[in-house]
Design an enzyme around this catalytic site. Structure first.
Site, mmCIF file in Angstrom:
data_model
loop_
_atom_site.group_PDB
_atom_site.id
_atom_site.type_symbol
_atom_site.label_atom_id
_atom_site.label_comp_id
_atom_site.label_asym_id
_atom_site.label_seq_id
_atom_site.Cartn_x
_atom_site.Cartn_y
_atom_site.Cartn_z
ATOM 1 N N CYS A 1 0.959 -1.378 -0.019
ATOM 2 C CA CYS A 1 -0.071 -0.196 0.217
ATOM 3 C C CYS A 1 0.918 1.235 -0.075
ATOM 4 O O CYS A 1 0.215 2.358 -0.097
ATOM 5 C CB CYS A 1 -0.927 0.075 1.142
ATOM 6 S SG CYS A 1 -0.236 0.539 2.777
ATOM 7 N N UNK B 1 12.779 -7.442 12.144
ATOM 8 C CA UNK B 1 13.262 -8.599 11.182
ATOM 9 C C UNK B 1 12.051 -8.450 10.304
ATOM 10 O O UNK B 1 11.341 -8.980 10.310
ATOM 11 C CB UNK B 1 13.419 -9.744 12.170
#
Length: 116
Positions: free
Chosen positions: A26, A95
């Site tokens: 997005c 991460u």
């Protein structure tokens, strides 16, 4: 590294150009290159998000200290936050899967913010 499955293709692991990383789905702003650091895991690592609502968090019930993170706008899966595992005491390590990110170089980021 034991909390994620590695599939390779982590193009942003050793990528340290100035700019921002946005959601690949997005375009929402997630991480700044200023919060990125080198880590031994095969995934890009960050210490903090750009906005407080950049990511949504969901606990990993079977993995203490690990939190699943997704885009705060569209819900796209991003990776994990590992509490107190950053480069400095008390910092988190985000991460993040490269495939969930799109990089916007500093020059383009500046142009975009000026309406060009």
């Amino acid at each position: 590294m034991s909390f994620c499955s590695f599939f390779g293709g982590e193009i942003f692991q050793n990528h340290f150009e100035p700019g921002i990383y946005v959601c690949a789905k997005c375009g929402y702003e997630l991480f700044s290159s200023r919060s990125k650091y080198a880590h031994s895991s095969p995934w890009p690592a960050f210490t903090e998000t750009i906005h407080a609502d950049s990511v949504a968090k969901r606990p990993e019930h079977n993995r203490p200290g690990a939190i699943k993170v997704s885009c705060g706008r569209c819900g796209n899966g991003l990776g994990h936050e590992f509490l107190n595992d950053g480069p400095k005491r008390g910092q988190s390590r985000f991460u993040i899967f490269s495939s969930s990110l799109k990089f916007i170089p500093k020059a383009e980021e500046t142009s975009a913010s000026q309406g060009q």
